[in-house]
Design an enzyme around this catalytic site. Structure first.
Site, mmCIF file in Angstrom:
data_model
loop_
_atom_site.group_PDB
_atom_site.id
_atom_site.type_symbol
_atom_site.label_atom_id
_atom_site.label_comp_id
_atom_site.label_asym_id
_atom_site.label_seq_id
_atom_site.Cartn_x
_atom_site.Cartn_y
_atom_site.Cartn_z
ATOM 1 N N ASP A 69 0.862 -1.177 0.000
ATOM 2 C CA ASP A 69 0.000 0.000 0.000
ATOM 3 C C ASP A 69 0.905 1.236 0.000
ATOM 4 O O ASP A 69 1.919 1.257 0.700
ATOM 5 C CB ASP A 69 -0.848 -0.017 1.293
ATOM 6 C CG ASP A 69 -2.230 0.559 1.100
ATOM 7 O OD1 ASP A 69 -3.195 -0.054 1.612
ATOM 8 O OD2 ASP A 69 -2.340 1.595 0.419
ATOM 9 N N ASP A 170 -3.315 4.701 -2.463
ATOM 10 C CA ASP A 170 -4.378 5.248 -1.622
ATOM 11 C C ASP A 170 -4.971 6.520 -2.235
ATOM 12 O O ASP A 170 -4.227 7.384 -2.716
ATOM 13 C CB ASP A 170 -3.760 5.574 -0.252
ATOM 14 C CG ASP A 170 -4.786 5.869 0.815
ATOM 15 O OD1 ASP A 170 -5.666 5.010 1.025
ATOM 16 O OD2 ASP A 170 -4.718 6.942 1.436
ATOM 17 N N GLU A 225 -6.941 3.211 -5.424
ATOM 18 C CA GLU A 225 -8.205 3.299 -4.686
ATOM 19 C C GLU A 225 -8.897 4.557 -5.179
ATOM 20 O O GLU A 225 -8.300 5.640 -5.189
ATOM 21 C CB GLU A 225 -7.964 3.401 -3.174
ATOM 22 C CG GLU A 225 -9.277 3.361 -2.416
ATOM 23 C CD GLU A 225 -9.265 4.120 -1.116
ATOM 24 O OE1 GLU A 225 -8.396 4.983 -0.937
ATOM 25 O OE2 GLU A 225 -10.131 3.845 -0.275
ATOM 26 N N HIS A 298 -10.534 -3.080 4.397
ATOM 27 C CA HIS A 298 -10.240 -2.592 5.758
ATOM 28 C C HIS A 298 -11.032 -1.345 6.116
ATOM 29 O O HIS A 298 -10.943 -0.860 7.252
ATOM 30 C CB HIS A 298 -8.739 -2.310 5.861
ATOM 31 C CG HIS A 298 -8.303 -1.223 4.933
ATOM 32 N ND1 HIS A 298 -8.264 -1.386 3.556
ATOM 33 C CD2 HIS A 298 -7.944 0.057 5.167
ATOM 34 C CE1 HIS A 298 -7.886 -0.260 2.994
ATOM 35 N NE2 HIS A 298 -7.690 0.638 3.939
ATOM 36 N N ASP A 299 -11.803 -0.808 5.146
ATOM 37 C CA ASP A 299 -12.543 0.444 5.400
ATOM 38 C C ASP A 299 -14.043 0.258 5.517
ATOM 39 O O ASP A 299 -14.748 1.233 5.776
ATOM 40 C CB ASP A 299 -12.315 1.429 4.237
ATOM 41 C CG ASP A 299 -10.939 2.048 4.262
ATOM 42 O OD1 ASP A 299 -10.412 2.332 3.175
ATOM 43 O OD2 ASP A 299 -10.377 2.219 5.361
HETATM 44 O O1 TEU Z 1 -9.691 5.509 2.292
HETATM 45 C C1 TEU Z 1 -10.275 6.653 1.722
HETATM 46 C C2 TEU Z 1 -11.687 6.483 1.317
HETATM 47 O O2 TEU Z 1 -12.167 7.279 0.552
HETATM 48 C C3 TEU Z 1 -12.598 5.409 1.777
HETATM 49 O O3 TEU Z 1 -11.983 4.251 2.048
HETATM 50 C C4 TEU Z 1 -13.460 5.889 2.945
HETATM 51 O O4 TEU Z 1 -14.087 7.062 2.522
HETATM 52 C C5 TEU Z 1 -12.671 6.164 4.192
HETATM 53 O O5 TEU Z 1 -12.457 4.959 4.852
HETATM 54 C C6 TEU Z 1 -13.443 7.123 5.077
HETATM 55 O O6 TEU Z 1 -14.745 6.631 5.298
HETATM 56 C C7 TEU Z 1 -8.265 5.438 2.214
HETATM 57 C C8 TEU Z 1 -7.793 4.277 3.064
HETATM 58 O O7 TEU Z 1 -8.305 3.059 2.521
HETATM 59 C C9 TEU Z 1 -8.291 4.515 4.476
HETATM 60 O O8 TEU Z 1 -7.992 3.403 5.324
HETATM 61 C C10 TEU Z 1 -7.613 5.762 5.020
HETATM 62 O O9 TEU Z 1 -8.168 6.072 6.285
HETATM 63 C C11 TEU Z 1 -7.844 6.959 4.074
HETATM 64 O O10 TEU Z 1 -7.669 6.642 2.691
HETATM 65 C C12 TEU Z 1 -6.818 8.049 4.374
HETATM 66 O O11 TEU Z 1 -5.547 7.580 3.970
#
Ligand code: TEU
Length: 520
Positions: A69, A170, A225, A298-299
């Site tokens: 990542d 990311d 992403e 993971h989100d």
């Molecule tokens: O996530 C950014 C993102 O737009 C979505 O995954 C979601 O909107 C976010 O989890 C907020 O709800 C990426 C990474 O996957 C996430 O783990 C990080 O927290 C974020 O960027 C900042 O780096």
């Protein structure tokens, strides 16, 4: 990383090809490593650089690959660049970040952070505000600055020269912002992401530059992403004539139940909405681009809890969802624990949660008068820690994950949901994944074939045809707690059932039943 090395056989036996590691670089962990304070150092809590090289060599020796990542939209505020940048506007790092003077003592505009509050933070020493689309400990980098671009050329090359096989990038569409910084006219967070933060004026110049200078020199995989990447714009990132990225994680379906205030403002959705969205995305990408197919990461909450039924039909719906992500058009991404049907978690207190996004919104919602219990209900349904509890290997303490104290509590249901218990069940979900993954490698229509949805208006069945040079496959999935009559029995005449999570071949689909047919 020692733990992953120890469990290498588990992954190889499952039949997965690529391991994606969330960020393991040095970080104060304000956002679980998505706030990098040194891009060249491995965070000691994950191990050492030697451990990474050992893991990489082991993966390669077992025919697998490693995708790391990489977070290039923002760094940690503890990075040396930011420590200097915030001192004054004349040092070499002053313009590595995005600084603006405020308006009558307030922030430059109304942009909200993804994680609650304003996207601007004031710093006395510069008498200016810096932009942070995420936490205030994650200042956005200024990609207009060629020195920032050069820094990341070096960083990306460093890890690629170590031998890694690619990057998950990311929030890639956020790199280029509209620097006029006009107020967002939207009160809907989703629209702000899509139309204000993402797909800025120079994003493709930046990505073409990185690909030309770095990615194109290596035989690697790149996946961006893509919050805010729309169907209409997607092939500008992944089109086969674009020389930017190999694929993206489009996130529109991940936001499908987010109301105007984001994930903790949930709204209902129907299967028809999910089907329409995924079918429109496939049509938009077509034969020119490429997506990754996933239903959790993971989100976002555990897919069996969010899109399946983690109660009486947990096993069947976990298998059915696997059939979807492993037969839709695109590269499937399996989040750890899905292969044993891990579910969301319900902790009794907000203090049991670790996610900064959860805690920030908890404060905001409490200020609005919401009770802890009400917010806990929202977190149990939508929070990111649902997918961040440890992996459960067996029913021993902490699920066999550690004999130390895990960084977050385990899900109490690990006593029933763990690798050992699943393995001893005749309905093993992991065995279903393993067999399906092996089957997938023998049926390349699932990889390269066309994608044609059928019965698109059906309220419970998600069905589509995958046709390759040598075979035609029909996938039928019942996304409901009720039995469903096959709409057109003639559709499966001359077909052989290859895969099923019920192993019954009649015209009634049981709750959460999935079948893959092959035309004989
Ligand atoms: O996530 C950014 C993102 O737009 C979505 O995954 C979601 O909107 C976010 O989890 C907020 O709800 C990426 C990474 O996957 C996430 O783990 C990080 O927290 C974020 O960027 C900042 O780096």
């Amino acid at each position: 990383m020692r733990g992953i090395i120890e469990k290498m056989d588990y992954m190889v036996d499952l039949g997965v090809d690529i391991l994606w590691l969330n960020p393991i670089y040095k970080s104060p962990n304000d956002d679980n490593g998505y706030d990098i304070s040194d891009y060249y150092q491995i965070h000691e809590e994950y191990g050492t650089l030697d451990d990474l090289v050992e893991l990489l060599d082991l993966l390669h020796s077992r025919g697998m690959k490693l995708v790391m990542d990489m977070v290039i939209n923002h760094s940690s505020d503890e990075h040396e660049w930011f420590r200097a940048s915030k001192q004054n506007d004349s040092n070499e790092y002053a313009d590595y970040y995005i600084w603006r003077s405020g308006k009558s003592g307030g922030p430059p505009n109304n942009w909200p952070s993804f994680f609650g509050g304003s996207a601007w933070e004031y710093v006395e020493s510069r008498d200016a505000y810096y932009l942070h689309l995420f936490t205030k400990k994650q200042p956005d980098l200024n990609w207009e600055n060629p020195n920032v671009q050069k820094e990341f050329d070096r960083i990306l090359k460093y890890w690629l020269d170590l031998g890694i096989d690619g990057f998950r990038l990311d929030v890639i569409p956020l790199l280029s912002k509209d620097l006029s910084f006009v107020d967002s006219p939207y009160d809907d967070f989703g629209d702000t992401v899509s139309y204000i933060y993402s797909n800025g004026p120079h994003i493709h110049k930046y990505l073409k530059g990185i690909n030309d200078r770095v990615f194109s020199k290596y035989d690697i995989l790149t996946v961006g992403e893509g919050p805010g990447i729309t169907k209409e714009l997607a092939n500008l990132y992944v089109g086969d004539d674009r020389n930017e990225l190999d694929m993206i994680f489009q996130l529109e379906h991940m936001f499908i139940d987010h109301g105007p205030d984001g994930r903790f403002d949930p709204k209902p959705f129907a299967l028809a909405d999910l089907k329409a969205l995924l079918n429109e995305w496939d049509a938009a990408i077509g034969d020119r681009g490429w997506l990754s197919v996933f239903l959790d990461n993971h989100d976002f909450p555990r897919m069996v809890s969010r899109f399946g039924n983690d109660g009486p039909y947990r096993v069947q719906s976990a298998k059915m969802l696997a059939m979807m992500i492993l037969t839709m058009r695109g590269t499937p991404c399996i989040y750890f624990g899905s292969e044993i049907g891990m579910t969301n978690v319900s902790f009794p207190s907000i203090s049991d949660y670790r996610d900064v996004e959860t805690h920030n919104f908890y404060q905001l919602y409490r200020e609005k008068g919401l009770t802890e219990d009400h917010f806990l209900e929202l977190v149990e349904r939508q929070g990111r820690d649902n997918v961040r509890t440890p992996m459960y290997w067996d029913a021993s303490a902490n699920g066999g994950f550690t004999d130390g104290i895990p960084w977050i509590k385990v899900n109490p249901n690990y006593l029933q949901i763990n690798v050992d218990t699943d393995a001893s069940s005749e309905d093993s979900i992991r065995k279903f994944y393993k067999d399906l993954l092996a089957w997938r490698k023998q049926h390349l229509a699932v990889v390269y074939g066309s994608y044609v949805p059928i019965w698109v208006e059906h309220p419970s069945l998600f069905a589509y045809v995958r046709e390759g040079e040598k075979e035609l496959l029909l996938v039928v999935l019942n996304f409901s707690d009720s039995p469903v009559q096959l709409p057109q029995p003639s559709q499966v005449e001359g077909m052989k059932m290859e895969i099923s999570n019920y192993n019954v071949e009649d015209n009634i689909f049981a709750p959460w039943e999935g079948r893959i047919y092959k035309k004989v």
